[in-house]
Scaffold this motif. Structure first.
Motif, short mmCIF file in Angstrom:
data_model
loop_
_atom_site.label_atom_id
_atom_site.label_comp_id
_atom_site.label_asym_id
_atom_site.label_seq_id
_atom_site.Cartn_x
_atom_site.Cartn_y
_atom_site.Cartn_z
N GLU A 114 68.90 109.17 33.63
CA GLU A 114 69.33 109.35 32.24
C GLU A 114 68.39 110.30 31.50
O GLU A 114 68.83 111.12 30.69
N GLY A 115 67.09 110.20 31.79
CA GLY A 115 66.14 111.12 31.19
C GLY A 115 66.42 112.56 31.60
O GLY A 115 66.37 113.48 30.76
N PHE A 116 66.73 112.80 32.88
CA PHE A 116 67.08 114.14 33.34
C PHE A 116 68.36 114.63 32.66
O PHE A 116 68.50 115.80 32.34
N PHE A 117 69.32 113.71 32.49
CA PHE A 117 70.66 114.05 32.00
C PHE A 117 70.65 114.51 30.54
O PHE A 117 71.37 115.44 30.17
N LEU A 118 69.84 113.85 29.71
CA LEU A 118 69.91 114.08 28.26
C LEU A 118 69.66 115.53 27.85
O LEU A 118 70.52 116.14 27.19
N PRO A 119 68.51 116.14 28.17
CA PRO A 119 68.31 117.52 27.73
C PRO A 119 69.31 118.48 28.36
O PRO A 119 69.73 119.46 27.71
N ALA A 120 69.72 118.21 29.59
CA ALA A 120 70.71 119.08 30.23
C ALA A 120 72.04 119.03 29.49
O ALA A 120 72.72 120.06 29.32
N SER A 121 72.44 117.84 29.00
CA SER A 121 73.72 117.72 28.32
C SER A 121 73.75 118.51 27.02
O SER A 121 74.78 119.09 26.65
N PHE A 122 72.64 118.58 26.32
CA PHE A 122 72.59 119.36 25.08
C PHE A 122 72.43 120.86 25.35
O PHE A 122 72.74 121.68 24.49
N ALA A 123 71.94 121.21 26.52
CA ALA A 123 71.79 122.62 26.87
C ALA A 123 73.07 123.20 27.47
O ALA A 123 73.25 124.42 27.48
N LEU A 124 73.96 122.35 27.98
CA LEU A 124 75.17 122.85 28.64
C LEU A 124 76.17 123.44 27.66
O LEU A 124 76.80 124.47 27.93
N LEU A 125 76.32 122.80 26.51
CA LEU A 125 77.37 123.18 25.57
C LEU A 125 77.28 124.65 25.12
O LEU A 125 78.30 125.35 25.10
N PRO A 126 76.08 125.16 24.76
CA PRO A 126 76.02 126.57 24.34
C PRO A 126 76.40 127.56 25.43
O PRO A 126 76.79 128.69 25.12
N SER A 127 76.29 127.17 26.70
CA SER A 127 76.68 128.06 27.78
C SER A 127 78.18 127.99 28.05
O SER A 127 78.74 128.84 28.75
#
Length: 431
Positions: free
Chosen positions: A127-140
């Motif tokens: 879940e820790g790995f997932f969180l920052p990735a989820s917020f970084a995916l949307l702009p791409s």
């Protein structure tokens, strides 16, 4: 009726929903959020209903919490290195496997700490790995003009899943037991992984004839993550706003509200307060779907911050349960709405190649305040009474937002501004 159907159809097919892959992302986030809250219900019930002690439960939850906290900055690094979608897909697959294993073992009785602790560590780290990735995916995934609406829809999906998850988890645990509930939880991670796999990365094409008249952006020397942390005044201010807001939110939701409800409203009243809080978060996300902000978001954010301050500050003084529910709902609406606007600002402003790491810093700052907030609030409520908490919390939010508005980097931010990077030509001329 036809107009209503047409309006609904337009909402479901226009804007971010017209972007290939975005509806899949929403479906995965909604399903994954349900799974997270199913796990939160099923795991304690599994341990406590099979002879496990509160000490065992606390130990397992501590393993989860520590791993989650450590995983957030690591997840930011990995997402910037390997891609946000790849990290999210991998962590969902790992969570599917380990939660399914726990569910199968739980069908036969009480899992031992030797299994519970490693699974809790893996689930928390993922879940820790997932969180920052989820917020970084949307702009791409989305065009910049659709990013605010996309964040709004993403928040609606996450909040909706978070409201539904405990209900689903509770019903499953009550009817078929914690083992099958954990298997359903594992299935939600499989669904989320499948949606991420189906998205497939979009490859940008080379310049077309339509692009010939567009002025090319000057080449820049990419800023390092350290430079963004050191020189990013907007990031510093947003971190300050988030720290104050979440210190108040965690203390209010976990300590002050239940204490006030226990004194004045009872368990049913507390449930209504939480319903207002959750419903307000969804309403705020819905309102953020439209572009009400304009070219300079700071004044709008400041107004929402002051609404939060007044709403939380007057909870015990506005006419019993009904007034408290209205105040907490308004607080949640403004909190959710402002949070989406601020998140969109930061996603646009941050250089794309360090976005996941910047998101990890923000997530770590927000989640890291939880134990501090509940400890301070518990001490203050015990010593000075629960009524005093609310005006103090309101004053803290007001001072925080006014302090942010006094800073030029925040007040003068215009939609589309980015972290200043050094053009290659300027670097060449200076050598």
């Amino acid at each position: 009726m036809n107009r209503l159907r047409a309006a609904v159809r337009k909402e479901l097919t226009a804007g971010p929903m017209a972007t290939k892959g975005f509806p899949l992302l929403l479906a995965g986030q909604f399903t994954s959020s349900i799974g997270d809250l199913c796990y939160a219900v099923a795991l304690p019930w599994l341990i406590l209903s099979n002879g496990g002690s509160p000490v065992l439960l606390g130990t397992v939850l501590a393993c989860y919490g520590v791993a989650r906290t450590v995983g957030i900055p690591v997840g930011g690094i990995l997402a910037d290195r390997f891609g946000a979608r790849q990290i999210m897909l991998t962590t969902d697959m790992v969570r599917f496997a380990v939660v399914a294993l726990l569910g199968v073992v739980a069908l036969d009785g009480q899992p031992h700490i030797a299994l519970l602790a490693p699974i809790a560590v893996l689930v928390g780290a993922c879940e820790g790995f997932f969180l920052p990735a989820s917020f970084a995916l949307l702009p791409s995934l989305l065009p910049e003009k659709e990013l605010g609406a996309g964040n709004s829809l993403s928040s609606i999906a996450t909040q909706g899943g978070s409201l539904l998850g405990p209900v689903v988890g509770g019903v499953l645990v009550a009817t078929v037991g914690p083992g099958p509930a954990l298997l359903v939880d594992a299935l939600t991670f499989a669904v989320s992984a499948a949606t991420l796999y189906a998205m497939r990365p979009v490859t940008k094409t080379t310049t077309t004839d339509d692009d010939e008249d567009v002025e090319a952006e000057p080449a820049v020397i990419p800023a390092t993550f350290g430079e963004v942390l050191r020189r990013g005044r907007l990031l510093h201010i947003i971190l300050g706003i988030g720290l104050i807001g979440n210190l108040v939110y965690a203390g209010a939701a976990e300590v002050a509200l239940p204490t006030l409800a226990h004194r004045d409203f009872g368990a049913a009243g507390y449930g209504i307060l939480l319903l207002g809080l959750g419903g307000g978060m969804i309403v705020g996300a819905v309102l953020a779907r439209r572009d009400w902000v304009g070219d300079q978001p700071a004044p709008f954010i400041a107004v929402l911050g002051l609404v939060m301050a007044v709403a939380i500050g007057t909870v015990p003084f506005v006419g019993g349960l009904a007034g408290a529910v209205i105040c907490m709902t308004l607080f949640a609406v403004a909190n959710s709405w402002s949070g989406i606007v601020i998140m969109t600002m930061l996603q646009v402003w941050t250089p794309r190649h360090v976005l996941a790491r910047v998101m990890s810093v923000l997530m770590l700052a927000l989640t890291g305040t939880f134990p501090i907030s509940v400890a301070i609030t518990g001490f203050g409520v015990d010593r000075y009474g629960v009524t005093a908490f609310f005006p103090v919390a309101g004053a803290a939010i007001a001072l925080g937002i006014l302090g942010a508005f006094s800073r030029p980097a925040f007040r003068r931010y215009r939609t589309g501004d980015r972290f200043p990077q050094v053009p290659v030509a300027a670097q060449t001329e200076g050598t």
